[in-house]
Design a protein around this motif. Structure first.
Motif, PDB file in Angstrom:
ATOM      1  N   TYR A  48       8.942 -18.779  -2.536  1.00  0.00           N
ATOM      2  CA  TYR A  48       7.878 -19.790  -2.513  1.00  0.00           C
ATOM      3  C   TYR A  48       8.460 -21.181  -2.718  1.00  0.00           C
ATOM      4  CZ  TYR A  48       3.554 -22.167  -3.995  1.00  0.00           C
ATOM      5  OH  TYR A  48       2.484 -23.031  -4.133  1.00  0.00           O
ATOM      6  N   ASN A  49       8.108 -22.113  -1.828  1.00  0.00           N
ATOM      7  CA  ASN A  49       8.533 -23.503  -1.933  1.00  0.00           C
ATOM      8  C   ASN A  49       7.522 -24.263  -2.790  1.00  0.00           C
ATOM      9  OD1 ASN A  49       8.887 -26.364  -1.370  1.00  0.00           O
ATOM     10  ND2 ASN A  49      10.160 -25.771   0.355  1.00  0.00           N
ATOM     11  N   VAL A  50       7.957 -24.740  -3.957  1.00  0.00           N
ATOM     12  CA  VAL A  50       7.047 -25.385  -4.906  1.00  0.00           C
ATOM     13  C   VAL A  50       6.487 -26.687  -4.346  1.00  0.00           C
ATOM     14  CG1 VAL A  50       6.848 -26.391  -7.221  1.00  0.00           C
ATOM     15  CG2 VAL A  50       8.211 -24.323  -6.875  1.00  0.00           C
ATOM     16  N   GLU A  51       7.322 -27.496  -3.700  1.00  0.00           N
ATOM     17  CA  GLU A  51       6.872 -28.793  -3.198  1.00  0.00           C
ATOM     18  C   GLU A  51       5.881 -28.657  -2.051  1.00  0.00           C
ATOM     19  OE1 GLU A  51      10.327 -31.002  -2.179  1.00  0.00           O
ATOM     20  OE2 GLU A  51      10.974 -31.317  -4.265  1.00  0.00           O
ATOM     21  N   LYS A  52       6.160 -27.727  -1.126  1.00  0.00           N
ATOM     22  CA  LYS A  52       5.306 -27.564   0.051  1.00  0.00           C
ATOM     23  C   LYS A  52       4.170 -26.555  -0.154  1.00  0.00           C
ATOM     24  CE  LYS A  52       8.996 -28.681   3.331  1.00  0.00           C
ATOM     25  NZ  LYS A  52       9.779 -28.201   4.502  1.00  0.00           N
ATOM     26  N   GLY A  53       4.304 -25.715  -1.179  1.00  0.00           N
ATOM     27  CA  GLY A  53       3.289 -24.697  -1.417  1.00  0.00           C
ATOM     28  C   GLY A  53       3.289 -23.606  -0.369  1.00  0.00           C
ATOM     29  N   GLU A  54       4.468 -23.323   0.214  1.00  0.00           N
ATOM     30  CA  GLU A  54       4.587 -22.326   1.278  1.00  0.00           C
ATOM     31  C   GLU A  54       5.322 -21.092   0.773  1.00  0.00           C
ATOM     32  OE1 GLU A  54       4.844 -25.545   4.987  1.00  0.00           O
ATOM     33  OE2 GLU A  54       6.600 -24.334   4.448  1.00  0.00           O
ATOM     34  N   ALA A  55       4.853 -19.916   1.200  1.00  0.00           N
ATOM     35  CA  ALA A  55       5.463 -18.646   0.803  1.00  0.00           C
ATOM     36  C   ALA A  55       6.010 -17.933   2.040  1.00  0.00           C
ATOM     37  CB  ALA A  55       4.451 -17.764   0.091  1.00  0.00           C
ATOM     38  N   LYS A  56       7.217 -17.352   1.907  1.00  0.00           N
ATOM     39  CA  LYS A  56       7.849 -16.621   3.001  1.00  0.00           C
ATOM     40  C   LYS A  56       8.247 -15.238   2.515  1.00  0.00           C
ATOM     41  CE  LYS A  56       8.308 -20.094   6.092  1.00  0.00           C
ATOM     42  NZ  LYS A  56       7.828 -20.061   7.495  1.00  0.00           N
ATOM     43  N   GLN A  57       7.823 -14.200   3.232  1.00  0.00           N
ATOM     44  CA  GLN A  57       8.270 -12.844   2.929  1.00  0.00           C
ATOM     45  C   GLN A  57       9.672 -12.661   3.481  1.00  0.00           C
ATOM     46  OE1 GLN A  57       5.591  -9.685   4.079  1.00  0.00           O
ATOM     47  NE2 GLN A  57       7.226  -8.145   4.098  1.00  0.00           N
ATOM     48  N   VAL A  58      10.600 -12.201   2.642  1.00  0.00           N
ATOM     49  CA  VAL A  58      12.006 -12.149   3.055  1.00  0.00           C
ATOM     50  C   VAL A  58      12.588 -10.734   3.091  1.00  0.00           C
ATOM     51  CG1 VAL A  58      12.509 -14.508   2.334  1.00  0.00           C
ATOM     52  CG2 VAL A  58      12.753 -12.649   0.681  1.00  0.00           C
ATOM     53  N   THR A  59      11.809  -9.714   2.721  1.00  0.00           N
ATOM     54  CA  THR A  59      12.239  -8.332   2.896  1.00  0.00           C
ATOM     55  C   THR A  59      11.153  -7.579   3.636  1.00  0.00           C
ATOM     56  OG1 THR A  59      11.352  -7.652   0.736  1.00  0.00           O
ATOM     57  CG2 THR A  59      13.662  -8.306   0.806  1.00  0.00           C
ATOM     58  N   ASP A  60      11.548  -6.452   4.274  1.00  0.00           N
ATOM     59  CA  ASP A  60      10.607  -5.724   5.123  1.00  0.00           C
ATOM     60  C   ASP A  60       9.840  -4.628   4.406  1.00  0.00           C
ATOM     61  OD1 ASP A  60      12.722  -4.037   4.740  1.00  0.00           O
ATOM     62  OD2 ASP A  60      13.492  -4.223   6.782  1.00  0.00           O
ATOM     63  N   GLY A  61      10.090  -4.445   3.120  1.00  0.00           N
ATOM     64  CA  GLY A  61       9.314  -3.471   2.355  1.00  0.00           C
ATOM     65  C   GLY A  61       9.704  -2.024   2.554  1.00  0.00           C
TER      66      GLY A  61
ATOM     67  N   ARG B 217       0.826  -1.224   0.000  1.00  0.00           N
ATOM     68  CA  ARG B 217       0.000   0.000   0.000  1.00  0.00           C
ATOM     69  C   ARG B 217       0.853   1.265   0.000  1.00  0.00           C
ATOM     70  NH1 ARG B 217      -5.236  -0.998   0.481  1.00  0.00           N
ATOM     71  NH2 ARG B 217      -5.905  -3.029   1.306  1.00  0.00           N
ATOM     72  N   ASN B 218       2.087   1.183   0.462  1.00  0.00           N
ATOM     73  CA  ASN B 218       2.960   2.366   0.485  1.00  0.00           C
ATOM     74  C   ASN B 218       3.634   2.620  -0.861  1.00  0.00           C
ATOM     75  OD1 ASN B 218       4.804   0.295   0.409  1.00  0.00           O
ATOM     76  ND2 ASN B 218       5.838   0.827   2.315  1.00  0.00           N
ATOM     77  N   GLY B 219       3.289   1.813  -1.866  1.00  0.00           N
ATOM     78  CA  GLY B 219       3.867   1.990  -3.191  1.00  0.00           C
ATOM     79  C   GLY B 219       5.145   1.208  -3.415  1.00  0.00           C
ATOM     80  N   TYR B 220       5.664   0.595  -2.371  1.00  0.00           N
ATOM     81  CA  TYR B 220       6.862  -0.231  -2.487  1.00  0.00           C
ATOM     82  C   TYR B 220       6.476  -1.697  -2.706  1.00  0.00           C
ATOM     83  CZ  TYR B 220       9.786   3.644  -0.860  1.00  0.00           C
ATOM     84  OH  TYR B 220      10.454   4.841  -0.748  1.00  0.00           O
ATOM     85  N   ASN B 221       7.489  -2.536  -2.902  1.00  0.00           N
ATOM     86  CA  ASN B 221       7.277  -3.975  -3.061  1.00  0.00           C
ATOM     87  C   ASN B 221       8.101  -4.729  -2.027  1.00  0.00           C
ATOM     88  OD1 ASN B 221       5.814  -3.463  -5.497  1.00  0.00           O
ATOM     89  ND2 ASN B 221       7.745  -3.361  -6.602  1.00  0.00           N
ATOM     90  N   HIS B 222       7.633  -5.885  -1.612  1.00  0.00           N
ATOM     91  CA  HIS B 222       8.476  -6.772  -0.820  1.00  0.00           C
ATOM     92  C   HIS B 222       8.684  -8.069  -1.604  1.00  0.00           C
ATOM     93  CE1 HIS B 222       4.380  -8.018   0.742  1.00  0.00           C
ATOM     94  NE2 HIS B 222       4.897  -9.195   0.450  1.00  0.00           N
ATOM     95  N   ILE B 223       9.730  -8.789  -1.238  1.00  0.00           N
ATOM     96  CA  ILE B 223      10.111 -10.011  -1.955  1.00  0.00           C
ATOM     97  C   ILE B 223       9.644 -11.232  -1.191  1.00  0.00           C
ATOM     98  CG2 ILE B 223      12.068 -11.399  -2.765  1.00  0.00           C
ATOM     99  CD1 ILE B 223      13.546  -8.836  -3.334  1.00  0.00           C
ATOM    100  N   VAL B 224       9.171 -12.219  -1.935  1.00  0.00           N
ATOM    101  CA  VAL B 224       8.664 -13.464  -1.369  1.00  0.00           C
ATOM    102  C   VAL B 224       9.420 -14.628  -2.009  1.00  0.00           C
ATOM    103  CG1 VAL B 224       6.636 -14.943  -1.060  1.00  0.00           C
ATOM    104  CG2 VAL B 224       6.385 -12.451  -1.023  1.00  0.00           C
TER     105      VAL B 224
END
Length: 206
Positions: free
Chosen positions: A62-75, A53-60
């Motif tokens: 994603y584990n293909v086998e487990k279908g899990e997503a982790k945010q790895v930057t604070d935006g 919402r602040n106009g920036y992006n954060h990086i994610v």
């Protein structure tokens, strides 16, 4: 390739399983399109950017086998173009908003955000990465002129010794180390982000 990754007009990042002939939603944004995404070399991980919402992006990641997503930057910056390094040790990406410079434009008096090249260590570090090596070249001692020439190799047959056995079919007997794929340690991963020694500027795409 067994999978295909693409985005659609509904701001979704889609994963297609070619063999199973199925597809699923990896991520969905309500703030705009997911423009940056890429695969790891072992096809087990996907990385992409999510609008905020602040106009920036954060990086994610994603584990293909487990279908899990982790945010790895604070935006705190406008992140883009995340890519895995070929050796699977780092995630490189561009970031705008972490570094600013004075603007001498008469129209706009505010500072200008520059784009920097960042690196994230995917595993726990035993030593500081990207340390600058000394520019000094190793000193190599010159051979003396009176050094004796190496004696010619003796014939194994004349010496009565058995010649060394050659590998079967010309292949080395040593088994090649199996590639186990990329392993990511998510604990403290945001603290392992560094700016590379590349001058900030108008960088675009990795």
């Amino acid at each position: 390739s067994k999978h295909i990754l693409y985005t659609n007009n509904d701001f979704q990042l889609m994963l297609v399983d070619v063999e199973a002939k199925t597809e699923k939603v990896v991520a969905e944004s309500k703030l705009g399109g997911i423009r940056s995404y890429s695969w790891s070399h072992d096809s087990k991980w996907i990385t992409y950017t999510m609008p905020q919402r602040n106009g920036y992006n954060h990086i994610v990641i994603y584990n293909v086998e487990k279908g899990e997503a982790k945010q790895v930057t604070d935006g705190i910056g406008r992140e883009s173009s995340p890519v895995f390094s070929p050796d699977g040790k780092y995630l490189y990406f561009l970031s705008s908003g972490r570094t600013f410079t004075a603007n001498f434009n008469m129209v706009s008096q505010g500072p200008v955000a520059l784009t920097t090249v960042m690196a994230m260590s995917l595993q726990k570090e035993k030593a500081e990465p990207f340390t600058k090596e000394e520019d000094e070249e190793p000193i190599v001692e010159e051979k003396k002129k009176d050094d004796k020439k190496k004696a010619p190799a003796k014939d194994a047959k004349k010496e009565g010794k058995k010649p060394e056995a050659k590998p079967e079919n010309g292949k080395d007997k040593k088994a090649k180390k199996k590639d186990e794929g990329i392993k990511i340690d998510f604990a403290g991963i945001k603290d392992r982000i560094r700016r590379l020694a590349i001058r900030p500027g108008a960088h675009f795409g990795l």
